[in-house]
Design a protein around this motif. Structure first.
Motif, PDB file in Angstrom:
ATOM      1  N   HIS A  12       0.852  -1.303   0.099  1.00  0.00           N
ATOM      2  CA  HIS A  12       0.070   0.059   0.235  1.00  0.00           C
ATOM      3  C   HIS A  12       0.816   1.324   0.011  1.00  0.00           C
ATOM      4  CE1 HIS A  12      -3.700   2.204   0.836  1.00  0.00           C
ATOM      5  NE2 HIS A  12      -2.959   3.145   1.682  1.00  0.00           N
ATOM      6  N   LEU A  13       1.944   1.239   0.715  1.00  0.00           N
ATOM      7  CA  LEU A  13       2.884   2.244   0.757  1.00  0.00           C
ATOM      8  C   LEU A  13       3.695   2.687  -0.392  1.00  0.00           C
ATOM      9  CD1 LEU A  13       3.909   2.043   4.455  1.00  0.00           C
ATOM     10  CD2 LEU A  13       2.640   3.675   3.597  1.00  0.00           C
ATOM     11  N   LEU A  14       4.200   1.457  -1.037  1.00  0.00           N
ATOM     12  CA  LEU A  14       4.628   1.562  -2.390  1.00  0.00           C
ATOM     13  C   LEU A  14       3.834   1.858  -3.530  1.00  0.00           C
ATOM     14  CD1 LEU A  14       6.602  -1.951  -2.431  1.00  0.00           C
ATOM     15  CD2 LEU A  14       7.607   0.193  -2.544  1.00  0.00           C
ATOM     16  N   ASP A  15       2.490   1.678  -3.410  1.00  0.00           N
ATOM     17  CA  ASP A  15       1.430   2.047  -4.363  1.00  0.00           C
ATOM     18  C   ASP A  15       0.773   3.607  -4.131  1.00  0.00           C
ATOM     19  OD1 ASP A  15      -0.423   1.678  -6.633  1.00  0.00           O
ATOM     20  OD2 ASP A  15      -1.738   1.370  -5.285  1.00  0.00           O
ATOM     21  N   LYS A  16       0.841   4.046  -2.731  1.00  0.00           N
ATOM     22  CA  LYS A  16       0.251   5.166  -2.530  1.00  0.00           C
ATOM     23  C   LYS A  16       1.325   6.413  -2.262  1.00  0.00           C
ATOM     24  CE  LYS A  16      -3.776   3.849  -3.361  1.00  0.00           C
ATOM     25  NZ  LYS A  16      -4.680   4.031  -4.443  1.00  0.00           N
ATOM     26  N   GLY A  17       2.583   5.954  -1.774  1.00  0.00           N
ATOM     27  CA  GLY A  17       3.548   6.648  -1.286  1.00  0.00           C
ATOM     28  C   GLY A  17       3.704   7.066   0.370  1.00  0.00           C
ATOM     29  N   GLN A  18       2.472   7.236   0.913  1.00  0.00           N
ATOM     30  CA  GLN A  18       2.317   7.333   2.161  1.00  0.00           C
ATOM     31  C   GLN A  18       0.908   7.174   2.571  1.00  0.00           C
ATOM     32  OE1 GLN A  18       3.271  11.612   2.898  1.00  0.00           O
ATOM     33  NE2 GLN A  18       1.231  12.032   3.552  1.00  0.00           N
ATOM     34  N   ALA A  19       0.591   7.144   3.894  1.00  0.00           N
ATOM     35  CA  ALA A  19      -0.648   6.936   4.636  1.00  0.00           C
ATOM     36  C   ALA A  19      -0.590   7.262   6.164  1.00  0.00           C
ATOM     37  CB  ALA A  19      -1.135   5.493   4.452  1.00  0.00           C
ATOM     38  N   THR A  20      -1.365   7.740   6.726  1.00  0.00           N
ATOM     39  CA  THR A  20      -1.511   7.980   7.995  1.00  0.00           C
ATOM     40  C   THR A  20      -1.976   6.624   8.758  1.00  0.00           C
ATOM     41  OG1 THR A  20      -4.064   8.620   8.095  1.00  0.00           O
ATOM     42  CG2 THR A  20      -2.449  10.182   7.754  1.00  0.00           C
ATOM     43  N   ALA A  21      -1.581   6.517   9.912  1.00  0.00           N
ATOM     44  CA  ALA A  21      -1.811   5.355  10.776  1.00  0.00           C
ATOM     45  C   ALA A  21      -3.424   5.076  10.953  1.00  0.00           C
ATOM     46  CB  ALA A  21      -1.356   5.434  12.369  1.00  0.00           C
ATOM     47  N   PRO A  22      -4.008   6.076  11.246  1.00  0.00           N
ATOM     48  CA  PRO A  22      -5.610   5.925  10.958  1.00  0.00           C
ATOM     49  C   PRO A  22      -6.257   5.382   9.809  1.00  0.00           C
ATOM     50  CG  PRO A  22      -5.407   8.218  12.226  1.00  0.00           C
ATOM     51  CD  PRO A  22      -4.193   7.490  11.725  1.00  0.00           C
ATOM     52  N   GLU A  23      -5.639   5.821   8.558  1.00  0.00           N
ATOM     53  CA  GLU A  23      -5.914   5.371   7.492  1.00  0.00           C
ATOM     54  C   GLU A  23      -5.742   3.904   7.148  1.00  0.00           C
ATOM     55  OE1 GLU A  23      -5.218   9.545   4.675  1.00  0.00           O
ATOM     56  OE2 GLU A  23      -3.783   7.981   4.616  1.00  0.00           O
ATOM     57  N   LEU A  24      -4.344   3.502   7.800  1.00  0.00           N
ATOM     58  CA  LEU A  24      -4.191   2.101   7.732  1.00  0.00           C
ATOM     59  C   LEU A  24      -4.956   1.120   8.394  1.00  0.00           C
ATOM     60  CD1 LEU A  24      -0.228   2.616   7.538  1.00  0.00           C
ATOM     61  CD2 LEU A  24      -1.721   2.061   5.444  1.00  0.00           C
ATOM     62  N   ALA A  25      -5.456   1.758   9.659  1.00  0.00           N
ATOM     63  CA  ALA A  25      -6.120   0.911  10.570  1.00  0.00           C
ATOM     64  C   ALA A  25      -7.719   0.616  10.045  1.00  0.00           C
ATOM     65  CB  ALA A  25      -6.217   1.968  11.743  1.00  0.00           C
ATOM     66  N   GLU A  26      -8.002   1.717   9.318  1.00  0.00           N
ATOM     67  CA  GLU A  26      -9.438   1.634   8.751  1.00  0.00           C
ATOM     68  C   GLU A  26      -9.428   0.685   7.735  1.00  0.00           C
ATOM     69  OE1 GLU A  26     -13.089   4.353   6.574  1.00  0.00           O
ATOM     70  OE2 GLU A  26     -10.985   5.425   7.266  1.00  0.00           O
TER      71      GLU A  26
END
Length: 298
Positions: A12-26
């Protein structure tokens, strides 16, 4: 489960570049605390992952990171992509973007140099649909009702518990438990005329190793071919089944089912095959050839 989620986080990080912890948790349906534990686990495993605070902060991977840089060589990565690329059985790989995802993970482009298509000429749509339905039934342990034509052309309806799809000797087969026969059977996919996946689950069982044929009785058939037929003999028989004669003839021996398929198979060689054993097959083949002649003579 955790290992699968860790891999998905990295992709997901390779594809999107970055994400927040709440986004990943959801996204992965876990708590924020679990995501932070996952980030710590990835970092401890040597994955260069880090988080930044602030308005534009988030969880990121270091630039130019490649997931398997220390695990797979460039040749191994290319072989994986080529193997997936070559399998055009159900056209499912490209549609699911598996190749694109792996190419991104490997940081490697895949050249489209090979295509393997197991569907029959003119039957691509139905063959692919059949393959996909059976694959899904195997994975989900769903019963399947099939209309099947055996080697004698007799059709019957059966309910089976599919176990595995197998490609062997130029044909696809389904290994399954037949509820009517209360025994394991191997069905040739081309002879499955129709099928319906039922809303009925069954407990998964492994196909018995000792059952390596379609359930039809097989006997040792020995055939002699002239050297001019070597191209077909090598296509049809393993080298260990072939004896080379001084005059160039080839003698091939193999276990085959004695049914209408065998007669048709032998007829496909025309006059370029001599039956050595069992001797009675000579009469059967000669009679079938006579019937063909009588039916088609002018």
């Amino acid at each position: 489960m955790q290992e699968s989620r860790l891999f998905k986080i990295v992709y997901h990080l390779l594809d999107k570049g970055q994400a927040t912890a709440p986004e990943l948790a959801e996204k992965f349906e876990v708590s924020v605390r679990t995501i932070y534990r996952d980030i710590d686990a990835l970092s401890a495993a040597g994955i260069p992952i880090y988080s930044e605070t602030g308005r534009n902060g988030g969880i990121r991977l270091m630039n130019d990171f490649v997931l398997d840089k220390t695990v797979l060589s460039k040749q191994e990565k290319q072989e994986i992509l080529s193997a997936l690329q070559s399998m055009n059985v159900a056209q499912n790989i490209n549609n699911s973007q598996t190749l694109q995802k792996l190419s991104a993970i490997f940081n490697l482009g895949s050249e489209n140099w090979l295509e393997v298509d197991f569907s029959r000429w003119g039957g691509k749509e139905f063959d692919n649909e059949k393959f996909e339905l059976l694959k899904s039934a195997v994975i989900r342990c769903k019963s399947v009702r099939i209309l099947y034509a055996n080697s004698y052309g007799i059709t019957s309806e059966r309910t089976v518990h599919p176990c595995k799809l197998v490609y062997k000797s130029k044909s696809w087969y389904l290994k399954a438990f037949c509820t009517e026969k209360q025994d394991w059977r191997i069905f040739k996919l081309n002879r499955i005329l129709d099928l319906e996946v039922l809303n009925e689950n069954f407990p998964h069982k492994d196909f018995p190793n000792q059952l390596d044929s379609s359930g039809e009785e097989c006997n040792l058939i020995t055939l002699r071919f002239p050297k001019e037929m070597a191209y077909r003999v090598y296509d049809e028989f393993d080298e260990t089944q072939i004896q080379h004669q001084e005059n160039g003839d080839l003698i091939a021996s193999a276990n085959m089912p004695e049914d209408s398929w065998l007669i048709g198979y032998l007829l496909s060689f025309g006059a370029q095959v001599d039956i050595i054993s069992p001797a009675y097959l000579k009469d059967v083949l000669a009679e079938q050839a006579r019937l063909i002649y009588e039916k088609n003579k002018t």
